[in-house]
Design an enzyme around this catalytic site. Structure first.
Site, short mmCIF file in Angstrom:
data_model
loop_
_atom_site.label_atom_id
_atom_site.label_comp_id
_atom_site.label_asym_id
_atom_site.label_seq_id
_atom_site.Cartn_x
_atom_site.Cartn_y
_atom_site.Cartn_z
N ARG A 126 20.26 56.62 45.81
CA ARG A 126 19.26 56.58 46.87
C ARG A 126 17.90 56.26 46.27
NH1 ARG A 126 22.25 55.50 50.06
NH2 ARG A 126 22.88 56.50 51.99
N GLU A 179 12.92 50.63 52.20
CA GLU A 179 13.83 49.48 52.36
C GLU A 179 13.57 48.84 53.71
OE1 GLU A 179 17.91 50.54 51.55
OE2 GLU A 179 17.37 51.51 49.67
N HIS A 185 20.53 46.84 48.40
CA HIS A 185 21.39 47.90 48.92
C HIS A 185 22.79 47.35 49.25
CE1 HIS A 185 21.23 52.04 51.09
NE2 HIS A 185 22.46 51.78 50.68
#
Ligand SMILES: NC(=O)c1ccc[n+]([C@@H]2O[C@H](COP(=O)([O-])OP(=O)(O)OC[C@H]3O[C@@H](n4cnc5c(N)ncnc54)[C@H](O)[C@@H]3O)[C@@H](O)[C@H]2O)c1
Ligand SMILES: O=C(O)[C@H](O)COP(=O)(O)O
Length: 526
Positions: free
Chosen positions: A230, A259, A278
């Site tokens: 994360r 993000e 990601h």
């Protein structure tokens, strides 16, 4: 017919399952205000990490019964708000484990052999073999932070590549780590000895900026770090500085503090940084797995059946659930509390079901206690289905007893946990209107409702001690919401239970223990 909104890209296999029982609308890329406007029409919402399901969206979802996260992390869902409205939140705790582990390993090799930059140079028409002299991972040390599902798979593959394995995970037993082939060490040892550091932990207040300037400075100059867990576990600014100054050799990131990654000094780094958007769960296989796993649960809930992987509400049959519901929250709260008092690595949990809870029907309360106990380690990855398995894998022994003769309250629950900080116990019961009360702490009688931020002290009952603690907290600008002392005899040992408006600031606990008469102090977040 029910209506399901799919607001992120989901594999068709999931849509096909949902279509068996509902009308499915796929609308990706909605703005928050657009989602608020339309969510009222839908019985279920299916998402990935792209949609933020805020309290406002949940409030507007007047028909919503279930939110399905096709993936692991529900950090983009306001789970407490959903729970308050009785909306089930489900996820797929294991569907993308292999994909994420393989991405971390791919990142490690990409970093070592400069594959992304070498590839780009060939495509630019160059034939440069000097700039890309890499490093082998064979016989190097990998430090795995977080030895859960993904960390364990990374360990297995790294071992097969001939790497030496160190791991840091305060919630895993040494035996379990050895089974996986890892030597369990302190984080500081791992930081100093590893050639590759890979993070596989949840993002929590304790893990935010776990990798900071100080720890980066202690790493080997040839160290390379990988974060596919994360964003925010690594301080990105500190990392960019460490890479630019050559303090460490490289970093590969899949996840970021914000993000999509906007302006960032990471982007101007050279081949020592590998950045992906990601992509950990982005394999065909993982997307099919998570889509099927979550769509099946949405279908079942819309048909009035239980969900198998609910993050917030257990998958019990409606009649058992109705009876036990008020006590499930009690058990989970007591589990969270006693787990934190007993310290990270709990080895034994005694669960005593008392009074009218002393029946076989109350077994789900043992599971709820374990779910609470494991929450600190696993966050949303622990649920009513996997709590017992997770506890077993972590080497936590559970002893369950029933005592119908204890009748201080209609039904009460007593948990005693033995962990790295010793043995602690807590008892709780439900008062009028289903209000949770803590009724005993380490054998001292108390009567307090649980609070999000709490402080417990073990002290000598003597004049002035409450005042001294109050002043100390005041000097750190900590506001006390309520305070109670529990004692067995006058001027003997006693406990103080304080509910605080805010979390206790770092560094204050050692100051509290220095107060004359206070023997120990513990802070707990519920
Ligand atoms: N990049 C991606 O697309 C992607 C995909 C899947 C999962 N993830 C993330 O990967 C991470 C790991 O997932 P998992 O499925 O292996 O979870 P898991 O729950 O199986 O394992 C997490 C491990 O971290 C340990 N842990 C908790 N707090 C810790 C701390 N302070 N220090 C050290 N260890 C600690 C726990 O004991 C547990 O063993 C999560 O953050 C998850 O959200 C990312
Ligand atoms: O929590 C997860 O499952 C991963 O971070 C993957 O997120 P994604 O489904 O948006 O790819």
């Amino acid at each position: 017919m029910s209506k399901v909104l799919v607001s992120d890209p989901i594999d068709q296999a999931g849509i096909d399952i949902l279509s068996q029982v509902a009308t499915v609308d796929v609308k990706t890329g909605l703005k928050p205000e657009e989602l608020v406007q339309i969510i009222g029409e839908y019985d279920a919402l299916m998402i990935r990490s792209g949609t933020r399901v805020t309290q406002e969206i949940i409030e507007a979802g007047t028909q919503l019964k279930i939110i399905g996260r096709a993936g692991v992390g529900v950090d983009n869902v306001d789970v407490p708000a959903a729970t308050r409205k009785g909306i089930v939140v489900v996820n797929s705790p294991e569907g993308n484990t292999i994909a994420a582990a393989e991405h971390a390993l791919a990142m490690m090799l990409s970093l070592s052999r400069y594959i992304p930059d070498a590839n780009a140079s060939v495509k630019r028409g160059e034939w440069d073999r000097k700039s890309f002299i890499g490093a082998e991972v064979y016989k190097k040390t990998i430090g795995i932070v977080g030895l859960g599902k993904i960390g364990s798979h990374v360990a297995a593959v790294a071992r097969a590549m001939g790497m030496k394995l160190l791991a840091f995970d305060p919630f895993i037993s040494t035996e379990r780590a050895e089974q996986i082939g890892c030597q369990l060490v302190d984080l500081e040892v791992l930081i100093q000895q590893a050639d590759y550091i890979t993070l596989h932990i949840p993002k929590t207040p304790e893990t935010t900026h776990l990798i900071n300037t100080e720890r980066l400075a202690k790493m080997k100059p040839n160290a390379r770090i990988i974060n596919c867990a994360r964003g925010g576990i690594i301080d990105e600014e500190a990392l960019a500085v460490a890479l630019r100054e050559g303090k460490i050799a490289g970093a590969a990131l899949d996840v970021y503090e914000a993000e999509p990654l906007g302006e960032s000094s990471l982007k101007s780094l050279g081949q020592q940084a590998v950045l992906t958007p990601h992509l950990g769960a982005s394999t065909t296989e993982a997307q099919v797995n998570v889509a099927i796993d979550v769509a099946e649960q949405i279908r079942d809930v819309l048909l009035g059946l239980a969900a198998r992987s609910a993050v917030n509400i257990p998958g019990l049959s409606p009649d058992v659930m109705e009876e036990l519901k008020p006590y499930m929250q009690l058990a989970e709260t007591l589990g969270k509390l006693v787990g934190q008092l007993a310290g990270g690595r709990v080895e034994l949990l005694n669960v005593r079901l008392q009074g009218e809870l002393a029946t076989n029907k109350s077994q789900p309360l043992v599971v709820a206690s374990l779910k609470g106990l494991l929450y600190q380690a696993l966050r949303e990855r622990v649920n009513y289905v996997n709590a017992s398995i997770e506890a077993k894998e972590r080497g936590i022994r559970v002893i369950e007893t029933r005592d119908a003769s204890i009748k201080d309250y209609a039904g009460s629950l007593h948990l005693e946990a033995t962990g790295s900080l010793g043995t602690h116990s807590v008892t709780g019961a439900l008062f009028g209107g289903g209000e949770i009360r803590l009724t005993n702490l380490d054998d001292f009688p108390i009567n307090v409702p649980p609070n999000q931020h709490m402080l417990f002290t073990l002290h000598r009952d003597m004049p002035g001690i409450i005042g001294k603690l109050g002043s100390l907290l005041g000097s750190f600008n900590v506001n006390i919401a309520s305070m109670q002392v529990g004692r067995k005899i006058i001027r003997g040992d006693a406990v103080m239970v304080l509910s605080l408006d805010d979390p206790l600031p770092d560094g204050i606990l050692p100051e509290i223990i220095k107060v004359s008469g206070i023997r120990d102090a513990y802070t707990v977040t519920l």
